[in-house]
Design an enzyme around this catalytic site. Sequence first.
Site, short mmCIF file in Angstrom:
data_model
loop_
_atom_site.label_atom_id
_atom_site.label_comp_id
_atom_site.label_asym_id
_atom_site.label_seq_id
_atom_site.Cartn_x
_atom_site.Cartn_y
_atom_site.Cartn_z
N GLY A 1 100.96 91.13 -33.08
CA GLY A 1 101.30 92.11 -34.11
C GLY A 1 100.17 93.09 -34.36
N ASN A 2 100.28 93.86 -35.44
CA ASN A 2 99.21 94.79 -35.79
C ASN A 2 99.12 94.90 -37.31
OD1 ASN A 2 100.90 97.13 -36.74
ND2 ASN A 2 101.67 96.95 -34.65
N ARG A 3 98.18 95.70 -37.81
CA ARG A 3 97.85 95.71 -39.24
C ARG A 3 98.72 96.63 -40.08
NH1 ARG A 3 92.90 93.21 -39.78
NH2 ARG A 3 91.61 93.23 -37.90
#
Length: 411
Positions: free
Chosen positions: A211-213
Amino acid sequence: MAASPLAGARVVLGVTGGIAAYKSVELLRRLTEAGAEVEVVLTESATRFVAPLTFTALSGRTAQTDLFGSSDPIPHTRLGQWADLVVVAPATANLLGRLASGLADDLLTNVLLATRAPVVVACAMHTEMWEQPSVQRNLETLRRDGHRCIDPEKGRLAGGDEGLGRMAEPVTIVEVCEDVLSGGDRDLAGCRIVVTAGGTREPIDPVRFVGNRSTGKMGHTVAEEASRRGAQVVLVTTQPDSAPAGVETVPVETAEEMAREVLERFADVDAVVMAAAVADFRPAETAAGKLKKQDGPPSIVLEPTTDILAELGRTKARQILVGFAAETERVPEAGVAKVEAKNLDLLVANLVGVDDSGFGTDTNRAWLCRPGRDAESLGLTTKAAIATAICDDLAEASKGHPAGEWSSSTR
Ligand code: CTP
């Protein structure tokens, strides 16, 4: 504090027969506290949940239930013409169906047909009913007709069930009413826009993901602003719980799901704003069972996802395309290059990797990049200001073009 746009406004509060009718009492209290004059109209089934007397006592006006029974010979036209706003809360599946079909078989539906005031409907029903294609079709029709529909929320439903269907809280409905009443700048009315938001999650196994932020804040702010300015917005987001009220929301998890939801709507919309942080790569295989520690560090082979924005750029006809870019250096130059490469109309290039700009912050260091022009620096700015700038460009592009007939070639 600025006065509420509800101060002095004439509001018809329609109440239909759902368990959420008890919350309409609080809604009425909040509307009157904000300074609105409120006339309440109950459907026959609403009176089975809450007595008209409760509304009469709170509003100081006799709550109406009957098209023919009162001393007023034509209550529907009187109320419809009197109203500055009609809000139906709760709105059952039955009410949505009748309103979408132009039917008028009781006082409330007659008022809804007899008014030129904006209409807000706060939907509430059981999850199964909400998910029926027929109900979703009706909702789509109502949105296209310019009505403001507030999706239900997740929570406890009648009979002890849990799920999507509970009416939005009265405070949220009041906010939407204020928004509708203050909507002088409805310069995106009639425009159909898809906005994406949040970071995609690409599964490694049933419990883990790549995933990412991204928090979805930027896309949600764009969706809210476009909707406030009258656009019919579909928000495709990985963060549905923090989606703005009153905006049609499609929850997704992966890049593939997001690509499907966006691409299948593309032909029918006027603009797409890709604010989502879409994974460029995903695990080539998702393990069916949870990966075990004792099997040692896994090697995860990645494969590319569809670049949704590039695909839209390749196939676009009249649609306006807005992209985002997260860059750590040479931001405006990289932004302008991406506008050309992806055939975009606007790209917001953001500096990431510093404290006051990027994921989860309220501010961004941003540049607006348009084809054939130097990038325009916005300096350190808020996500709300960026959303406004995007909507300004969309409104400019829509000028002189009836809904559905935009043309980027005339910009
Ligand atoms: N995007 C997309 N589909 C992807 C990846 C990105 O639609 N699979 C969109 C994003 O929503 C964003 C834009 O493309 O609007 C830019 O994404 P970004 O990751 O900054 O740039 P890339 O073009 O992917 O290039 P790079 O990561 O190499 O900088």
